[in-house]
Scaffold this active site. Structure first.
Site, PDB file in Angstrom:
ATOM      1  N   SER A  16       0.872  -1.166   0.000  1.00 30.98           N
ATOM      2  CA  SER A  16       0.000   0.000   0.000  1.00 30.98           C
ATOM      3  C   SER A  16       0.915   1.224   0.000  1.00 30.98           C
ATOM      4  CB  SER A  16      -0.891  -0.012   1.238  1.00 30.98           C
ATOM      5  OG  SER A  16      -1.868   0.998   1.132  1.00 30.98           O
ATOM      6  N   GLU A  17       0.695   2.122  -0.972  1.00 29.15           N
ATOM      7  CA  GLU A  17       1.728   3.118  -1.257  1.00 29.15           C
ATOM      8  C   GLU A  17       1.894   4.183  -0.174  1.00 29.15           C
ATOM      9  OE1 GLU A  17      -0.903   2.471  -3.210  1.00 29.15           O
ATOM     10  OE2 GLU A  17      -1.789   4.314  -4.037  1.00 29.15           O
ATOM     11  N   ASN A  18       1.022   4.189   0.831  1.00 28.66           N
ATOM     12  CA  ASN A  18       1.270   5.110   1.941  1.00 28.66           C
ATOM     13  C   ASN A  18       2.346   4.581   2.886  1.00 28.66           C
ATOM     14  OD1 ASN A  18      -0.720   3.123   2.622  1.00 28.66           O
ATOM     15  ND2 ASN A  18      -1.147   4.244   4.505  1.00 28.66           N
ATOM     16  N   SER A  45       8.505   4.226   0.116  1.00 32.26           N
ATOM     17  CA  SER A  45       7.441   3.460  -0.544  1.00 32.26           C
ATOM     18  C   SER A  45       7.479   3.663  -2.054  1.00 32.26           C
ATOM     19  CB  SER A  45       6.083   3.897   0.012  1.00 32.26           C
ATOM     20  OG  SER A  45       5.057   3.105  -0.530  1.00 32.26           O
TER      21      SER A  45
END
Lengths: 220, 233, 233, 220
Positions: D46-48, D88
């Protein structure tokens, strides 16, 4: 009399302010840590990834995983931080280190510095020196005023390959403390017992001498 | 186990596929945090004409220095290569090529390689031999030079503890170049002092997420000290 | 204490010097890990014409959204600004300017700002509206665009725990943009859930070294949740 | 019959390999996680800043500090790693994520994708989508074959502003599975009960139809 190494370190330490993050090069700069004035605390950054470098360890505390940028075994102070090399140089390159003190072969009136490469001798590498001089806002060079053959190391233009261009503003030698501005060395202080005439004679680069040049002091 | 189990049983497996002419990025600073066992395995494999990217190149008889003895290295990209007589001799003989790179630029070039950044500007090296032939551009009136990313066919990395998924932490200043090296290998091989089960490392405290690690091997380390400096107890 | 003690006693002290027209970089992702108290203080101060750099701009009545109510923001640099009716309205009225930036590019621009990298190349945004007017260069046959760094007059950051020197750690995914923001402020202000003594945090586990932090304030947090999603127990 | 959302997710899940690190966009892509075939394990990014995203939390485990890129409360699996946004996207931009599955408004025969901006409508932003499409080596777009007015979303050239250029190689719609190469959509599979003729009729972009187009299967 020319300053001793210890006197140079002591004078350099007066440039430090309480709360400064400081990177010290090898040689005399390393000694500066021993002369930080009372009431002033600085935190030492070692570019291999340590902020808050402490003294050498006692024999029983030596740890191969705990070294400084000179590859010496060291300790970390209480409240230190340890991080990777990219982060360490992000910190340096981004101008977060307040003071850098390092040695040099030559410095020019334009603030150029040569400190890593002597043509004809084997070149070992620049390590982190180029990053440090390119980044720090406040760099103090400590070096002898002349080389072993007596030739001045304060020049109109460096003769050796540069470590950085137009980055040095302050130079402390065994004879004097000088600031660099407007294409000249400005003589600010002289070593005790050293005459202005001797400094003039030993400075090859353009030198501005004010009417009054106080003797150097070693305490605040 | 499953597809995320990166553990291999031997150094042979760990470096399978490494061949002549490849580029190897190595973690470590001086002799601190170096992948000792992987370097020894490269020596045993006898691969030649390697380009080695590492801050330093070991000392005589230890660390990357051992790869000089059988002349396995063709080129070194490093910031400092003192402390090594064999290296000096091969350099003077023209047997080895060296590309000296400022330490912070080297760290950033490897990070960029792993992060998909092909090039970046830095003030470091402007006006010096390092800047020669490189593009200069001014930002806010200050000159910067363009530096390109580095990636490797292999990256060899030494961590302290890793779980089977390759999530790893480093101990003290043995971290140094290892986390960047881990990101920049087409194949990243990590050797560690201890392999733990997934979940034993706190997720937010992991230095190298396992996504970067292809093979993980349990190593044994001499941890030689380059400059033993002590104070009185 | 000493020159490294970053603790200040109030939000007023924490943001002293912030004035009209300044650029403020804020950590946080959605409403997660946002410096709630510092944002509230900016509102109380009434400074205007701010440029705000943040991945998002809060929601109506919470987070950075509160700065819209008195029209304190002139420009927002963000990757996503949905979830906010007041924002939409001010945008449609031309009261506010928005510079949409891909999330990864935004994170890297802020990191670059803190790391003294004035610009870098990235493939992200090439061939899209984001790439318009930006320099294109090919590396290994692939096109990339040049993106410049971002720095702020102030950075406002929310961490979990910090020691008095400003060494800080973040909790879970509340880390997000905070560590980069911390590096990129001329003055970086951090608010935390807990202030501990130096030495309580393990040196190699610190996310943000204290060198980046100018002022540290103990905060109180509502921690509002944007999308509460659950599964059956 | 056009595929249901669940069938689309089920077919997409067959693209996953054991050990894949996967980023799933919102909408149908999110559903793919529910249909990962037996014997295959993937790890969700998850890119966060979360690698190893787990299911939604139970009510008593909800934590405001633990969200995904859709700002939903989530959990982390055993063996997850959590990091900052720069890390990330270094992971994403550097090509370390094996598979990205996301939605789109339009895809072109050149692999261009439009997914974030409809002129005349309020633009909310691209979030991480541009980074994801610019970086992933293996992207699967999932979308309906036609928009609500019946207009094809598979085009010779996108009409909406791009999210990325020349980056998409695989498209799954409710009618077909197609690959993009050499300036054309290549029809590889058709939804059960959907004729090649219907797909041809509903595809505006250059379409290459082989002599045999098998019906889609939903299990390995």
């Amino acid at each position: 009399m020319a300053l001793t190494r210890e006197q140079m370190a002591r004078r350099a330490a007066l440039e430090l302010r309480d709360g400064d993050y400081v990177n010290l090069g090898i040689g005399i700069p390393t000694l500066v840590a021993n002369y930080v004035p009372d009431g002033i605390r600085v935190m030492l950054q070692s570019e291999n990834g340590l902020l808050g470098m402490g003294p050498f360890p006692t024999e029983d505390a030596v740890d191969a995983d705990m070294i400084n940028a000179g590859k010496q075994t060291v300790t970390a102070i209480t409240g230190a931080a340890i991080f990777n090399s990219a982060e360490s140089f992000a910190m340096i390159r981004g101008g977060h280190v307040d003071v850098t003190i390092l040695g040099a072969f030559e410095v020019s009136v334009h603030g150029d510095i040569s400190s890593w490469m002597v043509p004809g001798k084997l070149v070992k590498g620049m390590g982190g020196a180029m990053d440090l001089v390119a980044a720090a806002r406040n760099i103090l060079v400590i070096m002898t005023h002349a080389d072993k053959s007596g030739a001045s190391k304060l020049l109109d233009a460096c003769t050796l390959p540069l470590t950085g261009a137009a980055c040095i503003r302050k130079v402390l030698t065994d004879l004097a403390y000088l600031e660099i501005a407007d294409g000249a060395f400005h003589l600010k202080e002289r070593a005790p017992g050293v005459s202005v005439e001797e400094i003039v004679a030993r400075t090859a680069g353009n030198l501005v001498v004010p009417s009054d040049v106080p003797e150097m002091r070693f305490a605040l | 186990m499953n597809g995320f189990d990166k553990v291999v049983g031997s150094y042979e497996e760990a470096l399978a596929g490494l061949s002549d002419g490849m580029t190897v990025i190595s973690g470590g600073f001086g002799l601190c945090g170096i992948p000792e066992g992987l370097i020894a395995q490269i020596r045993r494999m006898g691969v030649r004409e390697l380009t080695v990217v590492s801050n330093n190149c070991g000392v005589d008889g230890f660390g990357l220095g051992v790869l000089l003895e059988d002349r396995q290295i063709r080129k070194v990209i490093a910031s400092y290569v003192g402390e090594n007589k064999l290296f000096e001799q091969q350099l003077l003989n023209g047997d080895i090529e060296v590309e000296l790179t400022p330490q912070g630029t080297l760290a950033e070039k490897i990070r960029a390689g792993g992060a998909g950044i092909p090039a970046f500007f830095t003030a470091t090296g402007y006006g010096t031999p390092v800047g020669e032939g490189k593009e200069v551009r001014h930002f806010n009136g200050r000159p910067f030079i363009l530096e390109e990313a580095i990636t490797g066919d292999f990256a060899i990395v030494k961590a302290w503890k890793a779980d089977r998924y390759g999530n790893a932490i480093y101990r003290h200043t043995a971290q140094n170049f290892n986390p960047m090296a881990a990101t920049a290998g087409r194949i990243t091989v990590m050797e560690v002092e201890e392999i733990v089960e997934p979940g034993e490392l706190e997720p937010s405290q992991i230095h190298t997420p396992g996504i970067y690690v292809n093979r993980l091997v349990l190593g044994r380390f001499e941890k030689r000290i380059e400059q033993r400096t002590v104070r009185a107890g």
